[in-house]
Design a protein around this motif. Structure first.
Motif, PDB file in Angstrom:
ATOM      1  N   ASN A   1      43.713  41.824  31.150  1.00 55.34           N
ATOM      2  CA  ASN A   1      43.368  42.525  32.370  1.00 55.34           C
ATOM      3  C   ASN A   1      44.011  43.896  32.226  1.00 55.34           C
TER       4      ASN A   1
ATOM      5  N   SER B   1      46.008  29.779  38.336  1.00 58.26           N
ATOM      6  CA  SER B   1      45.215  30.663  39.206  1.00 58.26           C
ATOM      7  C   SER B   1      43.800  30.909  38.707  1.00 58.26           C
ATOM      8  N   LYS B   2      43.683  31.338  37.454  1.00 62.45           N
ATOM      9  CA  LYS B   2      42.389  31.861  37.007  1.00 62.45           C
ATOM     10  C   LYS B   2      41.502  30.753  36.454  1.00 62.45           C
TER      11      LYS B   2
ATOM     12  N   ILE C   1      47.375  34.138  30.930  1.00 57.27           N
ATOM     13  CA  ILE C   1      46.806  33.629  32.182  1.00 57.27           C
ATOM     14  C   ILE C   1      45.270  33.493  32.119  1.00 57.27           C
ATOM     15  N   TYR C   2      44.618  34.286  31.263  1.00 55.77           N
ATOM     16  CA  TYR C   2      43.145  34.214  31.160  1.00 55.77           C
ATOM     17  C   TYR C   2      42.678  33.383  29.961  1.00 55.77           C
TER      18      TYR C   2
ATOM     19  N   ASP D   1      51.516  36.829  27.977  1.00 52.88           N
ATOM     20  CA  ASP D   1      50.841  36.513  29.238  1.00 52.88           C
ATOM     21  C   ASP D   1      49.433  35.992  28.912  1.00 52.88           C
TER      22      ASP D   1
ATOM     23  N   ARG E   1      49.463  29.547  44.145  1.00 52.23           N
ATOM     24  CA  ARG E   1      50.653  30.158  43.561  1.00 52.23           C
ATOM     25  C   ARG E   1      51.373  29.200  42.617  1.00 52.23           C
TER      26      ARG E   1
ATOM     27  N   GLY F   1      51.981  32.969  37.887  1.00 57.22           N
ATOM     28  CA  GLY F   1      52.382  33.575  36.623  1.00 57.22           C
ATOM     29  C   GLY F   1      53.162  34.856  36.885  1.00 57.22           C
ATOM     30  N   LYS F   2      52.833  35.525  37.987  1.00 58.86           N
ATOM     31  CA  LYS F   2      53.477  36.791  38.307  1.00 58.86           C
ATOM     32  C   LYS F   2      54.987  36.616  38.438  1.00 58.86           C
TER      33      LYS F   2
ATOM     34  N   TRP G   1      47.938  45.435  32.737  1.00 57.64           N
ATOM     35  CA  TRP G   1      47.955  44.979  34.141  1.00 57.64           C
ATOM     36  C   TRP G   1      48.942  45.829  34.953  1.00 57.64           C
TER      37      TRP G   1
HETATM   38  N1  PLP Z   1      48.839  38.328  34.461  1.00 61.58           N
HETATM   39  C1  PLP Z   1      47.721  39.034  34.610  1.00 61.58           C
HETATM   40  C2  PLP Z   1      47.259  39.878  33.476  1.00 61.58           C
HETATM   41  C3  PLP Z   1      47.003  38.987  35.804  1.00 61.58           C
HETATM   42  O1  PLP Z   1      45.869  39.697  35.929  1.00 61.58           O
HETATM   43  C4  PLP Z   1      47.488  38.189  36.867  1.00 61.58           C
HETATM   44  C5  PLP Z   1      46.792  38.163  38.161  1.00 61.58           C
HETATM   45  O2  PLP Z   1      45.983  38.973  38.490  1.00 61.58           O
HETATM   46  C6  PLP Z   1      48.663  37.448  36.645  1.00 61.58           C
HETATM   47  C7  PLP Z   1      49.319  37.550  35.432  1.00 61.58           C
HETATM   48  C8  PLP Z   1      49.306  36.582  37.674  1.00 61.58           C
HETATM   49  O3  PLP Z   1      48.533  35.660  38.296  1.00 61.58           O
HETATM   50  P1  PLP Z   1      49.183  34.555  39.227  1.00 61.58           P
HETATM   51  O4  PLP Z   1      50.472  35.079  39.764  1.00 61.58           O
HETATM   52  O5  PLP Z   1      48.170  34.306  40.298  1.00 61.58           O
HETATM   53  O6  PLP Z   1      49.422  33.355  38.349  1.00 61.58           O
END
Ligand code: PLP
Length: 416
Positions: free
Chosen positions: A183, A245-246, A214-215, A212, A254, A106-107, A133
């Motif tokens: 986060n 990821s989460k 992701i969670y 975003d 990745r 996601g990053k 974040w």
């Molecule tokens: N967005 C938030 C808020 C996150 O905390 C994280 C990872 O810690 C990500 C995106 C990206 O995660 P990833 O690149 O593993 O998908």
């Protein structure tokens, strides 16, 4: 021969770039424990579970079947179809496989989106509700943008209001990053709160939302997850970010994605195409045999996600109870992700048992690590009121949570 200082050969954008404080702290805890210390770490930003076996097997099978060559830049069509189906069914986002770009986590999806949106020459501003974040700021700055923080507060579970958003928007605002569940905050916006933000965004056609999510799957506080990309009036201006990821314990794989739908059927998908064009010059695409794991995770792993979610839900209750029983600590109830973000500012001005003055989240975290062998992340770098907070991740066992909280409680009680 004149030897140049190697740092003077670095581009300015790298000289100014901070490394991730959470990754650094996680590495420090690992190194301390490897050297024989007994540190309880609450710093990790990843699930403590293993990737479900059947998801691993899907990738192994794809590897053995020879899926080891270049693939289309936005990703394997079957995996993009599975993602589009998930977004339509789970999130009510009206999209198809051509609206999806699969990215290296996601990053990287967020990084690519910001590079596509921000024009440094035009003084572009990106709105960020804080605490937020750690990576948003450097990613916005790398794109040449200016971060405009919109501060949330502990009294409102760190959420911003529609009025705050309205007041922060200028003619230079190009994007807003919304992260729910959050986060580091561990809290979420309700569907109605997001609809109110969407009403403000609807009136500002220059604004794109990076949502975003992701969670998304790790929620337990009775608040429903809502995707702002499902609000029809702004749907073609929302880039929904998610990944595996989460929810599936797949941080090391990745795998992430961006969904950027076209305004209407038949109209060009400008944003999805731009993100793919940029990815085509950076990484091309993710590892070919991982695409099969995406299809498997999104179609067959609901039980695994639920098992992990229930575990996080139990831990959320325990850590919240333990923290709020500590003198002076205020902590909103966690409703999503696997973080709590207590306000520890009642300890400022006191001295620790080891004689240290506690005057910031950083000094709190440093003294706690050295005197009580517990690692928490100081909130300063998350922005906004973060300087009064520390972040604890509960992606660790109940036993670990109980012992860590006992140590923190004792250490706080000894402050004078
Ligand atoms: N967005 C938030 C808020 C996150 O905390 C994280 C990872 O810690 C990500 C995106 C990206 O995660 P990833 O690149 O593993 O998908």
């Amino acid at each position: 021969m004149h030897v140049m200082d190697s740092s003077s050969r670095l581009a300015q954008r790298i000289t100014n770039l901070k490394s991730s404080a959470t990754l650094a702290l996680t590495a420090k805890v690992k190194a301390l424990n490897a050297a024989g210390a007994d540190v309880i770490g609450f710093a990790a930003g990843e699930p403590d579970f293993d990737t479900p076996e059947h998801i691993k097997q899907a990738a192994i099978d794809a590897l053995n079947a020879g899926q080891t060559h270049y693939m289309p830049v936005p990703g394997d069509p079957a995996a993009r179809q599975a993602i589009a189906d998930k977004l339509r069914n789970d999130n009510a986002i009206n999209c198809g496989p051509d609206d999806i770009v699969i990215t290296t986590g996601g990053k990287h999806a967020i990084y690519l989106a910001l590079q596509c949106l921000v024009d440094a020459d035009r003084g572009a501003q990106v709105l960020v509700p804080t605490p937020a974040w750690l990576s948003y700021r450097p990613m916005i700055e790398l794109a040449g943008g200016e971060v405009i923080e919109i501060p949330g507060s502990v009294d409102n579970d760190f959420k911003i209001t529609a009025q705050q958003l309205q007041d922060a928007i200028t003619d230079r605002s190009v994007a807003i990053i919304i992260n729910s569940p959050s986060n580091p905050c561990g809290t979420m916006y309700s569907p109605d709160e997001l609809r109110e933000l969407a009403t403000v965004i609807e009136r500002c056609p220059q604004l794109t939302v990076i949502s975003d999510e992701i969670y998304e799957k790790l929620i337990f506080g009775g608040v429903d997850h809502f995707s702002i990309g499902s609000v029809q009036a702004i749907a073609d201006r929302v880039i929904t970010i998610n990944g595996l990821s989460k929810a599936y314990a797949m941080t090391g794989w990745r795998i992430g994605y961006a969904c950027a739908p076209a305004p209407a059927p038949g109209i060009d998908r400008v944003m999805a195409k731009a993100i793919a064009r940029l990815q085509g010059q950076m990484t091309s695409h993710i590892t070919s045999f991982c695409y099969a794991a995406i299809v498997e995770a999104l179609t067959n792993a609901a039980d695994d996600v639920e098992r992990m979610r229930q575990e996080f839900a139990r831990r959320a209750v325990i850590i919240h109870e333990r923290l709020t029983a500590m003198p002076g600590i205020r902590c909103p109830k966690p409703t999503g992700a696997f973080y709590v973000f207590p306000d520890i500012s009642a300890t400022f001005g006191k001295r620790s048992g080891g004689g240290r003055l506690i005057d910031s989240a950083m000094s709190f975290a440093e003294a706690l690590l050295e005197e009580a062998n517990v690692a928490v992340v100081p909130g300063d770098d998350f922005g906004g009121c973060g300087a009064h907070h520390v972040r604890l991740s509960f992606a660790c066992s109940e036993q670990h949570i109980e012992e860590g909280c006992r140590r923190i409680h004792r250490w706080i009680e000894a402050l004078t």
